[in-house]
Design a protein around this motif. Structure first.
Motif, PDB file in Angstrom:
ATOM      1  N   TYR A   8     -93.701  22.076 117.586  1.00  0.00           N
ATOM      2  CA  TYR A   8     -93.783  23.393 116.956  1.00  0.00           C
ATOM      3  C   TYR A   8     -94.823  24.214 117.713  1.00  0.00           C
ATOM      4  CZ  TYR A   8     -94.224  26.988 113.340  1.00  0.00           C
ATOM      5  OH  TYR A   8     -94.230  28.181 112.665  1.00  0.00           O
ATOM      6  N   HIS A   9     -94.756  25.537 117.590  1.00  0.00           N
ATOM      7  CA  HIS A   9     -95.738  26.412 118.214  1.00  0.00           C
ATOM      8  C   HIS A   9     -96.694  26.915 117.138  1.00  0.00           C
ATOM      9  CE1 HIS A   9     -96.989  30.367 120.177  1.00  0.00           C
ATOM     10  NE2 HIS A   9     -97.467  29.414 120.964  1.00  0.00           N
ATOM     11  N   TYR A  10     -97.870  26.277 117.040  1.00  0.00           N
ATOM     12  CA  TYR A  10     -98.772  26.536 115.924  1.00  0.00           C
ATOM     13  C   TYR A  10     -99.173  28.006 115.821  1.00  0.00           C
ATOM     14  CZ  TYR A  10    -102.738  26.401 112.791  1.00  0.00           C
ATOM     15  OH  TYR A  10    -103.588  26.657 111.738  1.00  0.00           O
ATOM     16  N   LEU A  36     -97.446  27.650 107.121  1.00  0.00           N
ATOM     17  CA  LEU A  36     -97.043  26.423 107.810  1.00  0.00           C
ATOM     18  C   LEU A  36     -95.530  26.243 107.739  1.00  0.00           C
ATOM     19  CD1 LEU A  36     -99.797  23.892 106.643  1.00  0.00           C
ATOM     20  CD2 LEU A  36     -99.577  24.980 108.892  1.00  0.00           C
ATOM     21  N   VAL A  86     -98.815  20.183 108.265  1.00  0.00           N
ATOM     22  CA  VAL A  86     -99.845  20.569 109.229  1.00  0.00           C
ATOM     23  C   VAL A  86     -99.795  19.697 110.474  1.00  0.00           C
ATOM     24  CG1 VAL A  86    -101.784  19.170 108.360  1.00  0.00           C
ATOM     25  CG2 VAL A  86    -102.213  21.397 109.430  1.00  0.00           C
ATOM     26  N   HIS A  89    -101.612  18.861 119.660  1.00  0.00           N
ATOM     27  CA  HIS A  89    -102.997  18.608 119.280  1.00  0.00           C
ATOM     28  C   HIS A  89    -103.272  17.147 118.958  1.00  0.00           C
ATOM     29  CE1 HIS A  89    -106.952  19.888 118.139  1.00  0.00           C
ATOM     30  NE2 HIS A  89    -106.827  19.415 116.914  1.00  0.00           N
ATOM     31  N   SER A 115     -96.946  20.974 112.520  1.00  0.00           N
ATOM     32  CA  SER A 115     -97.208  22.288 113.099  1.00  0.00           C
ATOM     33  C   SER A 115     -98.132  22.215 114.308  1.00  0.00           C
ATOM     34  CB  SER A 115     -97.824  23.220 112.044  1.00  0.00           C
ATOM     35  OG  SER A 115     -99.174  22.880 111.770  1.00  0.00           O
ATOM     36  N   LEU A 116     -98.994  21.218 114.356  1.00  0.00           N
ATOM     37  CA  LEU A 116     -99.955  21.068 115.453  1.00  0.00           C
ATOM     38  C   LEU A 116     -99.391  20.289 116.633  1.00  0.00           C
ATOM     39  CD1 LEU A 116    -103.093  20.261 113.284  1.00  0.00           C
ATOM     40  CD2 LEU A 116    -102.791  22.307 114.697  1.00  0.00           C
ATOM     41  N   SER A 117     -98.216  19.741 116.477  1.00  0.00           N
ATOM     42  CA  SER A 117     -97.637  18.890 117.518  1.00  0.00           C
ATOM     43  C   SER A 117     -96.883  19.732 118.545  1.00  0.00           C
ATOM     44  CB  SER A 117     -96.672  17.883 116.895  1.00  0.00           C
ATOM     45  OG  SER A 117     -95.453  18.506 116.512  1.00  0.00           O
ATOM     46  N   PRO A 141    -102.511  23.751 120.640  1.00  0.00           N
ATOM     47  CA  PRO A 141    -102.841  25.106 120.197  1.00  0.00           C
ATOM     48  C   PRO A 141    -104.297  25.484 120.420  1.00  0.00           C
ATOM     49  CG  PRO A 141    -102.503  23.648 118.319  1.00  0.00           C
ATOM     50  CD  PRO A 141    -102.055  22.895 119.527  1.00  0.00           C
ATOM     51  N   THR A 197     -98.149  30.763 113.271  1.00  0.00           N
ATOM     52  CA  THR A 197     -98.765  31.025 111.962  1.00  0.00           C
ATOM     53  C   THR A 197     -99.495  32.357 111.956  1.00  0.00           C
ATOM     54  OG1 THR A 197    -100.815  29.828 112.523  1.00  0.00           O
ATOM     55  CG2 THR A 197     -99.027  28.557 111.512  1.00  0.00           C
TER      56      THR A 197
END
Length: 316
Positions: free
Chosen positions: A175-177, A194, A167, A292, A170-172, A260, A180
């Motif tokens: 990656y493009h959250y 995820l 997670v 994020h 994924s929020l950084s 995001p 999801t």
């Protein structure tokens, strides 16, 4: 520290005017561990509590114990306990929502607020869960999935370290959250959507950081944090009197250019909305190549901004 009828764990460094850091999900006070030394070195008292349901702070039963109103009581009790009339409050994620509401409810206890990534949003015409359920008919949405008691609790607690790794990645900015959202909601769990995360260390996060955070959630599970999501309808009910309220305290906002929340959860014009509802807004800063968890991904930039804003508010 006993405050507002709850046992609150805090970590602090430095002396001077208090600066209180409010974290989000799935976090603990440790998400601010790189900010505390910088703020303390600048001449302020940096305080980061484990908020209700997290870390070493008590975990009350039931979502009604996790409203912003209840947690604001904890924060005001913390101010009273340390003998401070006012503090600067810093918030990210749920901590940002908490700080925005605090600015409505108790502006007389605030020297200023510094918000990361989560701009203020007008009170919606319907309860939030109704809006999420509608969106979840089109695609997976964690906000809707987390409403089901016991379901996400068990899924995430089965392997906290693996979940946290995935997670946070994924929020950084790496990656493009919102990818999801390509998954259907029916029969889908959070771990199903995820991405797999690369091996640590990352450019902004070490294995030791993950170990520290995972150790807390190994012990507590995630129900306390998930109850913050389950309390959002109650927050909506409790803020009916603030539907047209403005934030007048001195306010600073910074955000990652790949966050995001700014992209997908804050409306079509989050900055314009914030400007309309926050007459106390002094400065907005976009931080490049950050998602994020901007305070970890771009620690030096965030710390420089924090100290500059504190000096603008409080002096050296």
């Amino acid at each position: 520290m006993d405050t507002n009828g709850a046992r609150l764990h805090v970590t602090e460094q430095g002396e001077g005017h208090p600066v209180i850091f409010c974290h989000g999900f799935p976090h603990t006070w440790y998400m601010w561990h790189r900010q505390l030394p910088a703020v303390a070195a600048a001449g302020y008292r940096a305080i980061a509590p484990d908020l209700r349901g997290y870390g070493k702070t008590e975990v009350p039963d039931g979502p009604d114990a996790y409203t912003n109103q209840a947690v604001i009581g904890d924060l005001l009790g913390l101010l009273d306990d340390i003998g401070a009339e006012k503090a600067v409050f810093v918030g990210l994620d749920f901590g940002a929502q908490l700080v925005w509401e605090l600015a409505w409810r108790a502006p007389e206890r605030i020297s200023g607020i510094i918000v990361l990534n989560n701009p203020i949003q007008p009170r919606p015409p319907k309860a939030p869960s109704e809006l999420w359920a509608r969106a979840a008919k089109r695609h997976f949405l964690h906000l809707d999935y987390f409403q089901k008691p016991g379901v996400a609790d068990a899924e995430l607690a089965a392997d906290p370290k693996s979940f946290l790794r995935r997670v946070y990645y994924s929020l950084s900015a790496d990656y493009h959250y919102l990818d999801t959202w390509q998954h259907p909601a029916e029969g889908t769990g959070y771990l199903d959507v995820l991405p797999a995360a690369p091996a640590l260390p990352w450019r902004w996060f070490a294995e030791s950081d993950l170990d520290t955070l995972a150790a807390e959630f190994d012990r507590t599970g995630f129900t306390g944090g998930l109850n913050w999501y389950r309390a959002l309808d109650r927050n909506w009910e409790l803020t009916a009197d603030y539907a047209d309220a403005k934030v007048t305290v001195p306010t600073y906002f910074m955000y990652g250019d790949r966050d995001p929340d700014m992209e997908g959860f804050s409306g079509r014009d989050p900055l314009g909305t914030m400007q309309a509802h926050v007459p106390g807004l002094r400065e907005v800063t976009k931080i490049s190549d950050a998602g994020h968890l901007v305070q970890l991904e771009r620690t030096d930039e965030v710390n420089t901004l924090l100290v500059a804003h504190l000096r603008d508010l409080l002096g050296s």
